[in-house]
Scaffold this motif. Structure first.
Motif, PDB file in Angstrom:
ATOM      1  N   PRO A   7       0.839  -1.214   0.000  1.00 19.07           N
ATOM      2  CA  PRO A   7       0.000   0.000   0.000  1.00 19.07           C
ATOM      3  C   PRO A   7       0.862   1.247   0.000  1.00 19.07           C
ATOM      4  O   PRO A   7       2.070   1.188   0.250  1.00 19.07           O
ATOM      5  N   GLY A   8       0.224   2.383  -0.288  1.00 18.82           N
ATOM      6  CA  GLY A   8       0.943   3.649  -0.307  1.00 18.82           C
ATOM      7  C   GLY A   8       0.738   4.379  -1.615  1.00 18.82           C
ATOM      8  O   GLY A   8      -0.316   4.286  -2.244  1.00 18.82           O
ATOM      9  N   VAL A   9       1.748   5.095  -2.035  1.00 21.07           N
ATOM     10  CA  VAL A   9       1.685   5.878  -3.270  1.00 21.07           C
ATOM     11  C   VAL A   9       2.655   5.297  -4.289  1.00 21.07           C
ATOM     12  O   VAL A   9       3.868   5.229  -4.039  1.00 21.07           O
ATOM     13  N   TRP A  10       2.118   4.872  -5.415  1.00 16.22           N
ATOM     14  CA  TRP A  10       2.908   4.419  -6.554  1.00 16.22           C
ATOM     15  C   TRP A  10       2.876   5.521  -7.603  1.00 16.22           C
ATOM     16  O   TRP A  10       1.824   5.818  -8.179  1.00 16.22           O
ATOM     17  N   GLY A  11       4.018   6.156  -7.814  1.00 16.17           N
ATOM     18  CA  GLY A  11       4.082   7.220  -8.806  1.00 16.17           C
ATOM     19  C   GLY A  11       3.960   6.672 -10.213  1.00 16.17           C
ATOM     20  O   GLY A  11       4.522   5.625 -10.531  1.00 16.17           O
ATOM     21  N   VAL A  12       3.223   7.375 -11.053  1.00 17.33           N
ATOM     22  CA  VAL A  12       3.115   7.010 -12.467  1.00 17.33           C
ATOM     23  C   VAL A  12       3.930   8.014 -13.267  1.00 17.33           C
ATOM     24  O   VAL A  12       3.671   9.217 -13.231  1.00 17.33           O
ATOM     25  N   LEU A  13       4.910   7.522 -13.982  1.00 16.50           N
ATOM     26  CA  LEU A  13       5.873   8.375 -14.655  1.00 16.50           C
ATOM     27  C   LEU A  13       5.327   8.967 -15.947  1.00 16.50           C
ATOM     28  O   LEU A  13       4.746   8.258 -16.782  1.00 16.50           O
ATOM     29  N   ALA A  14       5.528  10.257 -16.122  1.00 18.36           N
ATOM     30  CA  ALA A  14       5.346  10.880 -17.430  1.00 18.36           C
ATOM     31  C   ALA A  14       6.552  10.537 -18.297  1.00 18.36           C
ATOM     32  O   ALA A  14       7.624  10.180 -17.793  1.00 18.36           O
ATOM     33  N   THR A  15       6.388  10.642 -19.595  1.00 21.38           N
ATOM     34  CA  THR A  15       7.510  10.482 -20.520  1.00 21.38           C
ATOM     35  C   THR A  15       7.824  11.842 -21.115  1.00 21.38           C
ATOM     36  O   THR A  15       7.046  12.349 -21.923  1.00 21.38           O
ATOM     37  N   PRO A  16       8.923  12.462 -20.724  1.00 28.23           N
ATOM     38  CA  PRO A  16       9.248  13.783 -21.267  1.00 28.23           C
ATOM     39  C   PRO A  16       9.862  13.681 -22.665  1.00 28.23           C
ATOM     40  O   PRO A  16      10.570  12.726 -22.984  1.00 28.23           O
ATOM     41  N   PHE A  17       9.543  14.677 -23.478  1.00 30.54           N
ATOM     42  CA  PHE A  17      10.076  14.742 -24.839  1.00 30.54           C
ATOM     43  C   PHE A  17      10.826  16.051 -25.021  1.00 30.54           C
ATOM     44  O   PHE A  17      10.666  16.992 -24.232  1.00 30.54           O
ATOM     45  N   THR A  18      11.607  16.119 -26.078  1.00 31.86           N
ATOM     46  CA  THR A  18      12.405  17.313 -26.322  1.00 31.86           C
ATOM     47  C   THR A  18      12.467  17.622 -27.804  1.00 31.86           C
ATOM     48  O   THR A  18      12.414  16.714 -28.643  1.00 31.86           O
ATOM     49  N   GLY A  19      12.573  18.909 -28.117  1.00 28.57           N
ATOM     50  CA  GLY A  19      12.747  19.335 -29.498  1.00 28.57           C
ATOM     51  C   GLY A  19      11.457  19.341 -30.299  1.00 28.57           C
ATOM     52  O   GLY A  19      10.409  18.884 -29.846  1.00 28.57           O
ATOM     53  N   SER A  20      11.553  19.841 -31.524  1.00 27.84           N
ATOM     54  CA  SER A  20      10.375  19.987 -32.369  1.00 27.84           C
ATOM     55  C   SER A  20       9.785  18.653 -32.801  1.00 27.84           C
ATOM     56  O   SER A  20       8.596  18.568 -33.112  1.00 27.84           O
ATOM     57  N   VAL A  21      10.600  17.607 -32.816  1.00 28.77           N
ATOM     58  CA  VAL A  21      10.095  16.288 -33.220  1.00 28.77           C
ATOM     59  C   VAL A  21       9.765  15.417 -32.013  1.00 28.77           C
ATOM     60  O   VAL A  21       9.420  14.249 -32.160  1.00 28.77           O
ATOM     61  N   LEU A  22       9.866  15.987 -30.822  1.00 29.38           N
ATOM     62  CA  LEU A  22       9.482  15.306 -29.577  1.00 29.38           C
ATOM     63  C   LEU A  22      10.228  13.980 -29.402  1.00 29.38           C
ATOM     64  O   LEU A  22       9.630  12.922 -29.214  1.00 29.38           O
ATOM     65  N   VAL A  41       8.173   7.575  -2.391  1.00 32.65           N
ATOM     66  CA  VAL A  41       7.038   6.784  -2.877  1.00 32.65           C
ATOM     67  C   VAL A  41       7.308   5.292  -2.676  1.00 32.65           C
ATOM     68  O   VAL A  41       8.452   4.859  -2.519  1.00 32.65           O
ATOM     69  N   THR A  42       6.239   4.505  -2.694  1.00 34.39           N
ATOM     70  CA  THR A  42       6.356   3.059  -2.517  1.00 34.39           C
ATOM     71  C   THR A  42       6.991   2.396  -3.723  1.00 34.39           C
ATOM     72  O   THR A  42       7.771   1.447  -3.596  1.00 34.39           O
ATOM     73  N   GLY A  43       6.642   2.871  -4.900  1.00 38.93           N
ATOM     74  CA  GLY A  43       7.172   2.299  -6.133  1.00 38.93           C
ATOM     75  C   GLY A  43       6.799   3.168  -7.311  1.00 38.93           C
ATOM     76  O   GLY A  43       6.159   4.227  -7.156  1.00 38.93           O
ATOM     77  N   LEU A  44       7.203   2.746  -8.506  1.00 38.84           N
ATOM     78  CA  LEU A  44       6.942   3.505  -9.726  1.00 38.84           C
ATOM     79  C   LEU A  44       6.174   2.656 -10.728  1.00 38.84           C
ATOM     80  O   LEU A  44       6.347   1.434 -10.800  1.00 38.84           O
ATOM     81  N   THR A  45       5.359   3.330 -11.515  1.00 35.44           N
ATOM     82  CA  THR A  45       4.681   2.687 -12.642  1.00 35.44           C
ATOM     83  C   THR A  45       5.204   3.317 -13.919  1.00 35.44           C
ATOM     84  O   THR A  45       5.094   4.540 -14.108  1.00 35.44           O
ATOM     85  N   ALA A  46       5.777   2.491 -14.774  1.00 34.80           N
ATOM     86  CA  ALA A  46       6.322   2.953 -16.054  1.00 34.80           C
ATOM     87  C   ALA A  46       5.453   2.458 -17.195  1.00 34.80           C
ATOM     88  O   ALA A  46       4.835   1.392 -17.105  1.00 34.80           O
ATOM     89  N   LEU A  47       5.414   3.256 -18.255  1.00 36.23           N
ATOM     90  CA  LEU A  47       4.655   2.908 -19.468  1.00 36.23           C
ATOM     91  C   LEU A  47       3.158   2.810 -19.190  1.00 36.23           C
ATOM     92  O   LEU A  47       2.458   1.964 -19.743  1.00 36.23           O
ATOM     93  N   GLY A  48       2.674   3.704 -18.335  1.00 34.95           N
ATOM     94  CA  GLY A  48       1.237   3.816 -18.135  1.00 34.95           C
ATOM     95  C   GLY A  48       0.638   4.812 -19.105  1.00 34.95           C
ATOM     96  O   GLY A  48       1.324   5.351 -19.986  1.00 34.95           O
ATOM     97  N   VAL A  49      -0.656   5.087 -18.945  1.00 38.57           N
ATOM     98  CA  VAL A  49      -1.324   6.054 -19.820  1.00 38.57           C
ATOM     99  C   VAL A  49      -0.681   7.426 -19.676  1.00 38.57           C
ATOM    100  O   VAL A  49      -0.458   8.132 -20.665  1.00 38.57           O
ATOM    101  N   PHE A  50      -0.359   7.836 -18.447  1.00 37.35           N
ATOM    102  CA  PHE A  50       0.295   9.122 -18.201  1.00 37.35           C
ATOM    103  C   PHE A  50       1.656   9.186 -18.885  1.00 37.35           C
ATOM    104  O   PHE A  50       2.139  10.267 -19.213  1.00 37.35           O
ATOM    105  N   GLY A  51       2.280   8.034 -19.103  1.00 37.22           N
ATOM    106  CA  GLY A  51       3.561   7.979 -19.780  1.00 37.22           C
ATOM    107  C   GLY A  51       3.466   7.933 -21.293  1.00 37.22           C
ATOM    108  O   GLY A  51       4.489   7.759 -21.969  1.00 37.22           O
ATOM    109  N   GLU A  52       2.245   8.098 -21.829  1.00 39.88           N
ATOM    110  CA  GLU A  52       2.022   8.083 -23.281  1.00 39.88           C
ATOM    111  C   GLU A  52       2.602   6.832 -23.926  1.00 39.88           C
ATOM    112  O   GLU A  52       3.126   6.869 -25.042  1.00 39.88           O
TER     113      GLU A  52
END
Length: 300
Positions: A7-22, A41-52
């Protein structure tokens, strides 16, 4: 044996992009991982919806997992984007090659409203990969709506289930039914907008993308230590920001701009068909972030 998520907070990672072509911003992603670990945080969630995740190439998804694995020591939930059993299995097996035993579970979306068919789908993924499953009920993304009692029927007593992520409004009603009917933790999502009500309904915490995860932590910890009134007081300073971020059609763009304004990522680009935050909202977002910053500083 599948181990239930802590239990706790599992952070959901955004995927940052850079430049005009992202292009994928690898250093920005690493900073996000480091920040989440630093705040506890308790853990991380990668490649979720928030991570596009659905907008990433196969190689980019692999790179994201490599960075997350190499940057932090937290347990990792890996999201699967497909609704097809065979494709999900392929996605998970590819993730295992990169993340290895750091995977706490794989997050798989509900792909049918029929309980027996959903059980078969999830069991097939577990049997093929050996991993526990976080079952994500998110009809806004999957297009599949399932009644809480049907989801309980699909998951009750199943050895593959490590947790449920309930994102089908009204979430407090769904979480009440899921927490009462299952022996696994149930987490709220949707940017934390219903967090206090979800905790009162039996949620084990939050698994969501929010630009001020410190607020999620403050609320969940206060709930654990002091109950409803303490959690309400802890969450109130962050609630306007959580509500602001949930604006339809631009929620992801707002959150990424908030992360940029916090100095956690360099740019706030969102890949199509997503939309960035309109410039007209910048001043108000700044006000919300200032209030959240003050609340976080007061708890240190």
């Amino acid at each position: 044996m599948v181990t239930s998520l802590q239990p706790g907070v599992w952070g959901v990672l955004a995927t940052p992009f850079t430049g005009s072509v992202l292009d994928l911003d690898e250093s920005g992603l690493a900073r996000l991982c480091e920040h989440y670990q630093s705040i506890g945080v308790t853990g991380l969630t990668a490649l979720g919806v928030f991570g596009e995740a659905a907008r990433l190439t196969e190689q980019e998804r692999a790179t994201v997992l490599e960075i997350v694995t190499d940057t932090c020591e937290l347990p990792i939930v890996v999201g699967a984007t497909s609704l097809s059993t065979r494709v999900v299995i392929d996605e998970v097996n590819q993730a295992v090659e990169i993340v290895g035993d750091r995977i706490a579970a794989v997050m798989v979306q509900v792909n049918t409203a029929a309980p027996s068919a959903l059980t078969d789908h999830l069991a097939a993924v577990h049997d093929a990969t050996g991993l526990g499953i976080v079952v994500q009920d998110y009809p806004a993304v999957s297009g599949v709506s399932i009644r809480p009692e049907s989801l309980v029927a699909a998951l009750r007593g199943q050895p593959f289930c490590a947790a449920v992520k309930a994102e089908s409004p009204p979430t407090a009603v769904a979480i009440h039914a899921l927490a009462a009917g299952l022996q696994v933790p149930v987490f709220g999502g949707l940017g934390g907008i219903g967090l206090l009500d979800e905790l009162a309904a039996g949620a084990a915490g939050a698994m969501t993308g929010f630009s001020a995860p410190e607020g999620l932590l403050a609320c969940v910890r206060a709930w654990e230590q002091g109950g409803y009134e303490a959690a309400r007081e802890a969450w109130l300073p962050y609630l306007p920001l959580a509500t602001f971020e949930q604006q339809v059609g631009i929620a992801l763009g707002i959150r990424k701009e908030a992360l940029r304004m916090r100095g956690l990522i360099a740019e706030s680009g969102v890949r199509l068909p997503g939309r960035g935050m309109p410039d007209e909202l910048s001043e108000q977002l700044g006000r919300h972030l200032d209030a959240a910053k003050s609340a976080a500083a007061a708890t240190l």
